[in-house]
Scaffold this motif. Structure first.
Motif, mmCIF file in Angstrom:
data_model
loop_
_atom_site.group_PDB
_atom_site.id
_atom_site.type_symbol
_atom_site.label_atom_id
_atom_site.label_comp_id
_atom_site.label_asym_id
_atom_site.label_seq_id
_atom_site.Cartn_x
_atom_site.Cartn_y
_atom_site.Cartn_z
ATOM 1 N N GLY A 1 0.811 -1.205 0.000
ATOM 2 C CA GLY A 1 0.000 0.000 0.000
ATOM 3 C C GLY A 1 0.841 1.249 0.000
ATOM 4 O O GLY A 1 2.069 1.199 -0.078
ATOM 5 N N PRO A 2 0.175 2.413 0.099
ATOM 6 C CA PRO A 2 0.893 3.696 0.099
ATOM 7 C C PRO A 2 1.424 4.067 1.476
ATOM 8 O O PRO A 2 0.806 3.756 2.507
ATOM 9 C CB PRO A 2 -0.194 4.687 -0.348
ATOM 10 C CG PRO A 2 -1.472 4.085 0.155
ATOM 11 C CD PRO A 2 -1.287 2.584 0.068
ATOM 12 N N PHE A 3 2.569 4.745 1.476
ATOM 13 C CA PHE A 3 3.194 5.244 2.698
ATOM 14 C C PHE A 3 3.665 6.673 2.417
ATOM 15 O O PHE A 3 3.727 7.098 1.259
ATOM 16 C CB PHE A 3 4.354 4.340 3.124
ATOM 17 C CG PHE A 3 3.899 2.956 3.486
ATOM 18 C CD1 PHE A 3 3.604 2.635 4.794
ATOM 19 C CD2 PHE A 3 3.734 1.975 2.515
ATOM 20 C CE1 PHE A 3 3.144 1.371 5.129
ATOM 21 C CE2 PHE A 3 3.282 0.708 2.836
ATOM 22 C CZ PHE A 3 2.991 0.401 4.154
ATOM 23 N N PHE A 4 4.018 7.397 3.490
ATOM 24 C CA PHE A 4 4.207 8.839 3.345
ATOM 25 C C PHE A 4 5.403 9.316 4.174
ATOM 26 O O PHE A 4 5.461 9.060 5.379
ATOM 27 C CB PHE A 4 2.938 9.576 3.804
ATOM 28 C CG PHE A 4 1.688 9.082 3.128
ATOM 29 C CD1 PHE A 4 1.206 9.695 1.981
ATOM 30 C CD2 PHE A 4 0.998 7.983 3.638
ATOM 31 C CE1 PHE A 4 0.061 9.227 1.361
ATOM 32 C CE2 PHE A 4 -0.152 7.508 3.016
ATOM 33 C CZ PHE A 4 -0.613 8.126 1.872
ATOM 34 N N ARG A 5 6.321 10.020 3.520
ATOM 35 C CA ARG A 5 7.443 10.645 4.223
ATOM 36 C C ARG A 5 7.769 11.968 3.546
ATOM 37 O O ARG A 5 7.834 12.044 2.313
ATOM 38 C CB ARG A 5 8.694 9.742 4.211
ATOM 39 C CG ARG A 5 8.533 8.433 4.964
ATOM 40 C CD ARG A 5 9.831 7.651 4.987
ATOM 41 N NE ARG A 5 9.621 6.295 5.471
ATOM 42 C CZ ARG A 5 10.574 5.364 5.540
ATOM 43 N NH1 ARG A 5 11.816 5.666 5.162
ATOM 44 N NH2 ARG A 5 10.298 4.148 5.978
ATOM 45 N N HIS A 6 7.994 12.979 4.354
ATOM 46 C CA HIS A 6 8.327 14.293 3.815
ATOM 47 C C HIS A 6 9.836 14.359 3.628
ATOM 48 O O HIS A 6 10.585 14.779 4.515
ATOM 49 C CB HIS A 6 7.857 15.393 4.758
ATOM 50 C CG HIS A 6 7.905 16.752 4.135
ATOM 51 N ND1 HIS A 6 9.080 17.448 3.949
ATOM 52 C CD2 HIS A 6 6.925 17.529 3.615
ATOM 53 C CE1 HIS A 6 8.822 18.602 3.368
ATOM 54 N NE2 HIS A 6 7.523 18.675 3.149
ATOM 55 N N GLU A 7 10.294 13.906 2.464
ATOM 56 C CA GLU A 7 11.709 13.966 2.144
ATOM 57 C C GLU A 7 11.885 14.547 0.756
ATOM 58 O O GLU A 7 10.913 14.708 0.004
ATOM 59 C CB GLU A 7 12.367 12.586 2.250
ATOM 60 C CG GLU A 7 11.728 11.499 1.423
ATOM 61 C CD GLU A 7 12.393 10.143 1.683
ATOM 62 O OE1 GLU A 7 13.451 10.105 2.318
ATOM 63 O OE2 GLU A 7 11.838 9.125 1.238
ATOM 64 N N ARG A 8 13.102 14.872 0.403
ATOM 65 C CA ARG A 8 13.352 15.510 -0.892
ATOM 66 C C ARG A 8 13.065 14.530 -2.018
ATOM 67 O O ARG A 8 13.688 13.464 -2.097
ATOM 68 C CB ARG A 8 14.811 15.979 -0.971
ATOM 69 C CG ARG A 8 15.135 16.740 -2.254
ATOM 70 C CD ARG A 8 16.518 17.365 -2.178
ATOM 71 N NE ARG A 8 17.558 16.356 -2.050
ATOM 72 C CZ ARG A 8 18.112 15.717 -3.090
ATOM 73 N NH1 ARG A 8 17.722 16.001 -4.320
ATOM 74 N NH2 ARG A 8 19.059 14.829 -2.899
ATOM 75 N N PRO A 9 12.121 14.847 -2.907
ATOM 76 C CA PRO A 9 11.797 13.919 -3.994
ATOM 77 C C PRO A 9 12.989 13.722 -4.929
ATOM 78 O O PRO A 9 13.712 14.660 -5.243
ATOM 79 C CB PRO A 9 10.637 14.608 -4.724
ATOM 80 C CG PRO A 9 10.075 15.568 -3.728
ATOM 81 C CD PRO A 9 11.245 16.026 -2.918
ATOM 82 N N GLN A 10 13.179 12.496 -5.370
ATOM 83 C CA GLN A 10 14.200 12.152 -6.348
ATOM 84 C C GLN A 10 13.788 10.848 -7.007
ATOM 85 O O GLN A 10 12.760 10.271 -6.645
ATOM 86 C CB GLN A 10 15.570 12.013 -5.677
ATOM 87 C CG GLN A 10 15.584 11.050 -4.493
ATOM 88 C CD GLN A 10 16.909 11.081 -3.762
ATOM 89 O OE1 GLN A 10 17.928 10.721 -4.312
ATOM 90 N NE2 GLN A 10 16.893 11.511 -2.488
ATOM 91 N N ALA A 11 14.566 10.395 -7.967
ATOM 92 C CA ALA A 11 14.199 9.197 -8.711
ATOM 93 C C ALA A 11 13.971 8.020 -7.776
ATOM 94 O O ALA A 11 14.861 7.649 -7.005
ATOM 95 C CB ALA A 11 15.297 8.854 -9.723
#
Length: 414
Positions: A110-120
């Protein structure tokens, strides 16, 4: 005209062509896990914040920097789940699974969530699959969950994968080692990054993960816990390695391997892929014998892993072709459209993937559309009520009996 609205930063839409690759991956995971007796579980996408603060660890980057936390209308602090193990353990306790035959073997995605810098391959909303084996301290369980992920990656033909294996020892054995590691870090404090210096006394193991050049130089001479394993910890690690050797699972011992969560004990592991550059991990996990007790349950040994779906798909880097359809129903006369719908429905009910024209195309355009969507056969309804079946690969066409259509389409195997 393009919409002014876009997906939030660090999130993405899963379009049909991408969904096909995910469906293949998720189906393979369900098959691999199911063969080993792991049952599916699904938990809410948000939980009470204290579950993650207590379970994941106050000193981790996840809790300190990356959680999406908010208050509900009742003033309760809730957090979008940043990982899956704490939630599964909460469900294990809440629903009395400790009363079941142990171990309890579960898998999830399923989906999970973390506020980190998006990258590939790394996003603020991402997707993971995982497996947990709760209620046994046997090295057999460690080896089994490692082999589950190895089997899945092999099933998917993920290239360039390496398994790295380590051990953190028990909580008790680790205390003495951590004091030595802290002493080493304090002795070289001036060479460490600011972030590592701030966490020397609360989470010194994270220094092994640092990207800072000065910190990496300090850690090159740091003591490791693997070289200090004794007694039951050493025996446990040796048995896990022996089980993997017997099963033909290749690995390398990595004495500097650590995990980003505080709950791990003894066996830890990481699957990395050489296609992914510096952020090379596809999935990993280990044993977490103290987590359920930290959440208010009895002491309960457990082991598990999580793997990033986006990371696996990025490693595969494959062009996903359309799945195609078994059949397309075309009408030479618009008067046959109602009959086409009835025949398409009959074929679908028989398990034959079938499309028909919903856009009022000409007969010639219908045939072009059937070819575009990869239909293997086209059922052509003529104006006089007769029907022809065309093989799109060979171009051969023959008359068929619409009253016996399913048998005609399946060769009598339906």
């Amino acid at each position: 005209m393009a919409s002014k609205f876009q997906a939030p930063r660090g999130t993405f839409d899963i379009l049909p062509e991408q969904a096909r690759a995910r469906r293949r991956l998720e189906g393979a995971a369900a098959e691999v896990f199911g063969r080993a007796g792991y049952e599916p579980i699904a938990t809410p996408v948000f939980e009470g914040t204290d579950l993650f603060e207590r379970g994941v660890g106050q000193s981790t980057d996840i809790v300190r920097k990356e959680m999406f936390t908010f208050e509900d209308k009742g003033g309760r602090s809730l957090t979008l789940r940043p990982e899956g193990t704490a939630s599964v353990c909460r469900a294990y306790l809440e629903h009395g699974m400790q009363k079941l035959a142990q171990p309890v073997k579960l898998h999830y995605l399923g989906p999970f969530f973390r506020h980190e810098r998006p990258q590939a391959g790394r996003y603020r909303q991402f997707h993971q699959l995982g497996a947990e084996c709760i209620g046994t301290d046997s090295p057999l369980a460690d080896a089994e969950v490692i082999m589950l992920l190895a089997d899945l990656l092999a099933e998917l033909d993920v290239p360039g994968v390496e398994l790295r294996l380590g051990s953190l020892g028990s909580f008790e054995a680790r205390r003495a080692y951590l004091e030595d590691l802290k002493a080493h870090l304090h002795a070289h404090e001036g060479e460490l990054s600011k972030d590592v210096r701030e966490r020397i006394d609360i989470n010194p193991l994270r220094a092994f993960d640092a990207d800072d050049e000065g910190t990496r130089g300090v850690m090159a001479s740091a003591p490791t816990i693997v070289e200090r394993l004794e007694g039951e910890d050493a025996e446990h690690f040796a048995e896990v390695r022996a089980l993997l050797d017997t099963a033909g699972v290749e690995y390398v011992i990595d004495p500097t391997l650590v995990r980003g969560l505080d709950y791990y004990t003894r066996t830890i592991f990481s699957f990395v892929c050489d296609r992914l550059g510096a952020q090379s991990e596809i999935g990993g996990g280990g044993r977490y014998d103290g987590l359920i007790e930290q959440l208010g349950g009895a002491a309960t040994p457990a082991v598990g892993f999580a793997a990033g779906i986006e990371r696996i798909l990025l490693a595969l880097d494959e062009e996903v072709a359309g799945e195609g359809r078994d059949a397309f129903v075309a009408v030479a006369d618009p008067a046959q459209r109602q009959r086409a719908m009835a025949l398409a429905t009959e074929l679908r009910h028989a398990g034959i993937s079938t499309e028909l024209d919903l856009a009022g195309r000409s007969f010639k355009s219908q045939l072009k559309h059937a070819n575009r969507i990869g239909a293997r056969r086209v059922l052509i309804l003529e104006a006089d009520g007769s029907a022809q079946l065309r093989d799109m690969d060979s171009g051969e066409q023959r008359p068929v009996d619409p009253g016996n259509l399913v048998e005609e389409m399946t060769g009598g195997e339906a």
